[in-house]
Design a protein around this motif. Structure first.
Motif, PDB file in Angstrom:
ATOM      1  N   ALA A 179       0.803  -1.220   0.000  1.00 31.77           N
ATOM      2  CA  ALA A 179       0.000   0.000   0.000  1.00 31.77           C
ATOM      3  C   ALA A 179       0.838   1.272   0.000  1.00 31.77           C
ATOM      4  CB  ALA A 179      -0.937  -0.001   1.207  1.00 31.77           C
ATOM      5  N   ARG A 180       2.030   1.211   0.549  1.00 28.73           N
ATOM      6  CA  ARG A 180       2.886   2.402   0.621  1.00 28.73           C
ATOM      7  C   ARG A 180       4.074   2.320  -0.320  1.00 28.73           C
ATOM      8  NH1 ARG A 180       3.963   3.247   6.827  1.00 28.73           N
ATOM      9  NH2 ARG A 180       2.986   1.261   7.224  1.00 28.73           N
ATOM     10  N   GLY A 181       3.998   1.463  -1.316  1.00 30.19           N
ATOM     11  CA  GLY A 181       5.090   1.322  -2.268  1.00 30.19           C
ATOM     12  C   GLY A 181       5.887   0.069  -1.988  1.00 30.19           C
ATOM     13  N   SER A 182       7.189   0.161  -2.156  1.00 25.70           N
ATOM     14  CA  SER A 182       8.058  -0.995  -2.001  1.00 25.70           C
ATOM     15  C   SER A 182       8.537  -1.109  -0.550  1.00 25.70           C
ATOM     16  CB  SER A 182       9.250  -0.851  -2.944  1.00 25.70           C
ATOM     17  OG  SER A 182      10.045  -1.995  -2.904  1.00 25.70           O
ATOM     18  N   ALA A 183       8.271  -2.248   0.074  1.00 32.75           N
ATOM     19  CA  ALA A 183       8.684  -2.480   1.462  1.00 32.75           C
ATOM     20  C   ALA A 183      10.154  -2.865   1.504  1.00 32.75           C
ATOM     21  CB  ALA A 183       7.849  -3.592   2.092  1.00 32.75           C
ATOM     22  N   THR A 184      10.847  -2.380   2.522  1.00 34.19           N
ATOM     23  CA  THR A 184      12.257  -2.701   2.685  1.00 34.19           C
ATOM     24  C   THR A 184      12.453  -4.196   2.919  1.00 34.19           C
ATOM     25  OG1 THR A 184      12.589  -0.511   3.635  1.00 34.19           O
ATOM     26  CG2 THR A 184      14.341  -2.130   4.006  1.00 34.19           C
ATOM     27  N   ARG A 185      11.727  -4.753   3.901  1.00 38.71           N
ATOM     28  CA  ARG A 185      11.818  -6.187   4.210  1.00 38.71           C
ATOM     29  C   ARG A 185      10.428  -6.704   4.580  1.00 38.71           C
ATOM     30  NH1 ARG A 185      15.675  -6.806   9.171  1.00 38.71           N
ATOM     31  NH2 ARG A 185      14.475  -5.005   9.825  1.00 38.71           N
ATOM     32  N   SER A 186      10.226  -7.998   4.390  1.00 34.98           N
ATOM     33  CA  SER A 186       8.984  -8.637   4.823  1.00 34.98           C
ATOM     34  C   SER A 186       9.238 -10.124   5.073  1.00 34.98           C
ATOM     35  CB  SER A 186       7.874  -8.463   3.784  1.00 34.98           C
ATOM     36  OG  SER A 186       8.201  -9.118   2.580  1.00 34.98           O
ATOM     37  N   PHE A 187       8.345 -10.736   5.872  1.00 35.13           N
ATOM     38  CA  PHE A 187       8.369 -12.186   6.081  1.00 35.13           C
ATOM     39  C   PHE A 187       6.960 -12.637   6.433  1.00 35.13           C
ATOM     40  CE2 PHE A 187       9.038 -10.658  10.406  1.00 35.13           C
ATOM     41  CZ  PHE A 187       8.274 -11.527  11.178  1.00 35.13           C
TER      42      PHE A 187
END
Length: 151
Positions: A127-135
């Motif tokens: 929703a806010r663009g490209s996330a730095t990290r996720s899991f």
């Protein structure tokens, strides 16, 4: 964030996510998981335990909660034809966006409790663009969550 101005100047008239309902086997155990492992404060848990209300919730933020609906409520779901059939069919996943320090704390709490977590992904869109990290991880009922941060 580029030139996306949709997040600026939010007012009370802006459409927002109020709540998500998850089917769970044991709402008290689920509330405990979300409290201790995920860090989401239980809402109406004592009222549920006393039999005064049909389900508890956990608070995601000031505006959004997650309802922990027991499977036993499925037969009461008559608001739409076939609504009861949704019991036991979790959504693909729910994504929680956190500050970076909370992201790392969440991953550590899950690992301390032996909750399996996925590898960390980088630059996934949200929703806010490209996330730095996720899991990703699952709750005790198999509902899948993604955790991410943008900063």
């Amino acid at each position: 964030m580029g030139d996306d101005t949709s997040l600026r100047g939010m007012t009370d008239n802006t459409t927002r996510l109020d709540h998500v309902v998850l089917w769970v086997t044991d709402p008290v155990a689920s509330a405990d998981f979300y409290d201790k492992a995920v860090g989401l404060r239980p809402v109406r848990l004592s009222e549920f335990a006393e039999g005064k209300i049909p389900f508890p919730s956990v608070r995601l933020n000031d505006e959004t909660i997650i309802d922990l609906m027991p499977h036993s409520m499925a037969e009461r779901m008559k608001m739409l034809p076939g609504a009861a059939d949704s019991a036991g069919h979790p959504v693909n996943h729910v994504c929680l966006a956190l500050p970076a320090e909370h992201f790392d704390t969440l991953r550590s709490r899950l690992e301390e409790r032996a909750v399996p977590v996925s590898k960390i992904s980088y630059d996934s869109f949200g929703a806010r663009g490209s996330a730095t990290r996720s899991f990703y991880f699952r709750d005790p009922d198999g509902n899948v969550f993604e955790a991410r941060h943008y900063d």
